[in-house]
Design an enzyme around this catalytic site. Structure first.
Site, mmCIF file in Angstrom:
data_model
loop_
_atom_site.group_PDB
_atom_site.id
_atom_site.type_symbol
_atom_site.label_atom_id
_atom_site.label_comp_id
_atom_site.label_asym_id
_atom_site.label_seq_id
_atom_site.Cartn_x
_atom_site.Cartn_y
_atom_site.Cartn_z
ATOM 1 N N CYS B 33 0.816 -1.201 0.000
ATOM 2 C CA CYS B 33 0.000 0.000 0.000
ATOM 3 C C CYS B 33 0.855 1.257 0.000
ATOM 4 O O CYS B 33 0.342 2.375 0.025
ATOM 5 C CB CYS B 33 -1.022 -0.001 1.139
ATOM 6 S SG CYS B 33 -0.357 -0.381 2.731
ATOM 7 N N ASP B 35 3.208 2.474 2.140
ATOM 8 C CA ASP B 35 3.626 3.162 3.370
ATOM 9 C C ASP B 35 4.247 2.170 4.332
ATOM 10 O O ASP B 35 3.625 1.179 4.678
ATOM 11 C CB ASP B 35 2.423 3.799 4.087
ATOM 12 C CG ASP B 35 1.884 5.007 3.352
ATOM 13 O OD1 ASP B 35 2.672 5.913 3.065
ATOM 14 O OD2 ASP B 35 0.666 5.040 3.082
ATOM 15 N N CYS B 58 4.293 8.609 1.480
ATOM 16 C CA CYS B 58 3.932 9.875 0.844
ATOM 17 C C CYS B 58 4.191 11.040 1.810
ATOM 18 O O CYS B 58 4.641 10.852 2.947
ATOM 19 C CB CYS B 58 2.468 9.848 0.445
ATOM 20 S SG CYS B 58 1.345 9.699 1.833
ATOM 21 N N CYS B 102 -2.711 7.313 6.798
ATOM 22 C CA CYS B 102 -1.307 7.583 7.125
ATOM 23 C C CYS B 102 -1.157 7.904 8.613
ATOM 24 O O CYS B 102 -0.170 7.510 9.248
ATOM 25 C CB CYS B 102 -0.771 8.756 6.311
ATOM 26 S SG CYS B 102 -0.884 8.515 4.542
#
Lengths: 400, 125
Positions: B33, B35, B58, B102
């Site tokens: 995904c 992360d 990100c 996140c």
């Protein structure tokens, strides 16, 4: 600080000449082209002139040019229109795994309506072969739809050869040429293309206007029903200024095309080679030869694409990425996965697409800034050669 | 789409790095995904005296990592366990809805590091 705009595959600026050509059609010659009076006739003339400009640019007859609201509408119309017109002949459509979503999602919707779709896989550089296409043909196949050039990794598909095969089997051939128009020479007659989609804003025209070329004699169902515009095939009062802008833009884009393409290809290679020279563990996505003159796409190992975009943006450079974080979903680009990239590598992709305004100084500025951004992000990344989940081979591919 | 605070923590992340002989260490997320976060903590007398992170992800992932480390530094284990992703996101003046996962990772990374510390403590006794 002026932005260095390297996202021309997303959209381009309307060129000043195009804007000048359009302006009178908002306030002076604003007539409805369907009207009988002189104001309407002026508008009609402008539309027919634009139709001739488009036809000349792709080797078509003006009567084969239909104006739409853009690339997505053209793709929807071509595919749905061909499918439903021919559903008594068969229900099978051939496409590729790396088409734009305007094609893929249209095909997906048609599957729910009872059509069958073959999504051809592509090789590691994003290419489909004519042999694959021919082998996928059945007696139920009614349409082949394959893009001329991929919007993410720039791969040029062998559409002339595919056109030959489609013709030999008497199957309709549609190509999404949204990235190809104004970038590579196109001749619908020589390439045996039955339908072709384009969008003005990809070649310095305005947004919201496109074209579907439909070869004379090819009949497809109507998508937008209503008035008798576009010879009864596409209803709706014409986007007059948009059509004038598209005509002017395609005329400019296809004038001296080989020279412009050569200039962009040289800049593109300067960018790609410059990155490969300056940054270790980078791979080129898509082929080195046979790619769009303006497209550079690399995956940078150990870091994620969106974080690169943000850092570039802070440095005044606009680019894009196929990472999940830029798509609003959890999956990275379907194109990068289709060429066999592991998720980790697909997330680290960076696309830079040059335009007619791009200069060598701008490319050199990117080459000056990018290595520092990458090493910075790498220094804070948890991934490195010990923790990476992918093998080194992925990164040897594509280097000269 | 990002707040100034997110951009600040993304451009100048606090507490980047690793702690040698960390009291606890946790890695969460996966490359699928896009992360992955690793948090190292140093604990003395029940207080988190140092914390460092390394993140593959990100802008929001890097900014939430940075902010989360700031928020638990100097706190007791109990206080750190109360850190929620909501609080991290709020401290950053909000995150776009698609980026909220996140901030979940940041919370999970802290929890994973503390869990690792507690396991090590239990094993030592």
């Amino acid at each position: 600080m002026n932005t260095i705009y390297l996202d021309n595959a997303a959209t381009t600026a309307v060129s000043p000449e195009v804007l000048q050509a359009m302006l009178p059609y908002f306030t002076e010659h604003y007539g409805n082209p369907s009207s009988v009076h002189a104001t309407g006739r002026d508008a009609r003339k402008a539309i027919e002139a634009a139709r001739r400009q488009v036809a000349a640019a792709i080797g078509a007859d003006p009567a084969e040019i239909y104006f739409t609201a853009g690339g997505s509408e053209s793709d929807n119309w071509a595919i749905k229109g061909a499918a439903f017109m021919n559903r008594r002949k068969g229900n099978h459509i051939i496409t590729t795994a790396i088409e734009h979503h305007a094609v893929l999602h249209t095909c997906g919707w048609l599957e729910k309506q009872g059509f069958e779709v073959t999504y051809l896989p592509v090789d590691a550089e994003g290419r489909v072969t004519p042999e694959q296409v021919e082998a996928a043909i059945t007696d139920k196949t009614i349409l082949i739809t394959i893009m001329a050039a991929n919007n993410e990794i720039g791969t040029l598909e062998p559409i002339a050869e595919i056109g030959k095969i489609a013709k030999a089997h008497k199957i309709l051939f549609h190509t999404d040429a949204v990235q190809a128009v104004g970038a590579i020479p196109l001749d619908v007659k020589a390439m045996n293309i039955d339908m072709l989609s384009m969008s003005a804003h990809k070649f310095h025209g305005p947004k919201g206007i496109g074209v579907l070329y439909i070869r004379k004699g090819v009949r497809i169902d109507t998508l937008i029903h209503g008035g008798a515009q576009e010879r009864g095939q596409r209803a709706g009062t014409e986007n007059l200024a948009g059509i004038v802008g598209l005509g002017k833009a395609i005329e400019i884009a296809t004038t001296d095309l080989p020279a412009k393409a050569a200039r962009l290809s040289a800049l593109r290679d300067r960018l790609i080679d410059g990155i490969l020279e300056r940054v270790p563990d980078v791979r080129v996505n898509g082929p080195r030869e046979g790619r769009l003159p303006n497209n550079a796409n690399v995956s940078v190992r150990y870091i994620e694409g969106e974080s690169m975009l943000l850092r570039l943006d802070l440095a005044g450079i606009a680019a894009s990425s196929g990472s999940a974080c830029t798509s609003g979903s959890l999956d990275p680009s379907h194109v990068l996965l289709a060429i066999g990239l592991p998720h980790e590598v697909a997330h680290g992709s960076l696309r830079m697409t040059l335009g007619s305004e791009t200069t060598e100084a701008e490319i050199d500025r990117v080459l000056e800034v990018l290595p520092g951004i990458i090493s910075d992000l790498r220094s804070m990344s948890v991934l490195n050669k010990d923790t990476s989940t992918v093998t080194d081979e992925v990164f040897y591919h594509g280097k000269k | 789409m990002y707040s100034d605070k997110v951009i600040d923590h993304f451009s100048n992340p606090r507490n980047v790095g690793e702690i040698e002989n960390a009291s606890g260490s946790g890695t969460v997320g996966n490359p699928k995904c896009g992360d992955i976060m690793k948090m190292d903590i140093k604990v003395e007398d029940g207080i988190i005296t140092d914390v460092k992170f390394k993140t593959f992800g990100c802008g929001a992932a890097i900014a939430t990592s940075s902010m989360a480390t700031e928020m638990v530094k100097g706190k007791s284990i109990e206080e750190a366990l109360e850190l929620t992703n909501q609080a991290v996101a709020e401290a950053l003046d909000g995150l776009p809805p698609v980026k909220m996962h996140c901030s979940m990772l940041a919370e999970q990374a802290i929890h994973a590091a503390i869990e690792d510390y507690q396991k090590k403590q239990a094993a030592a006794q």
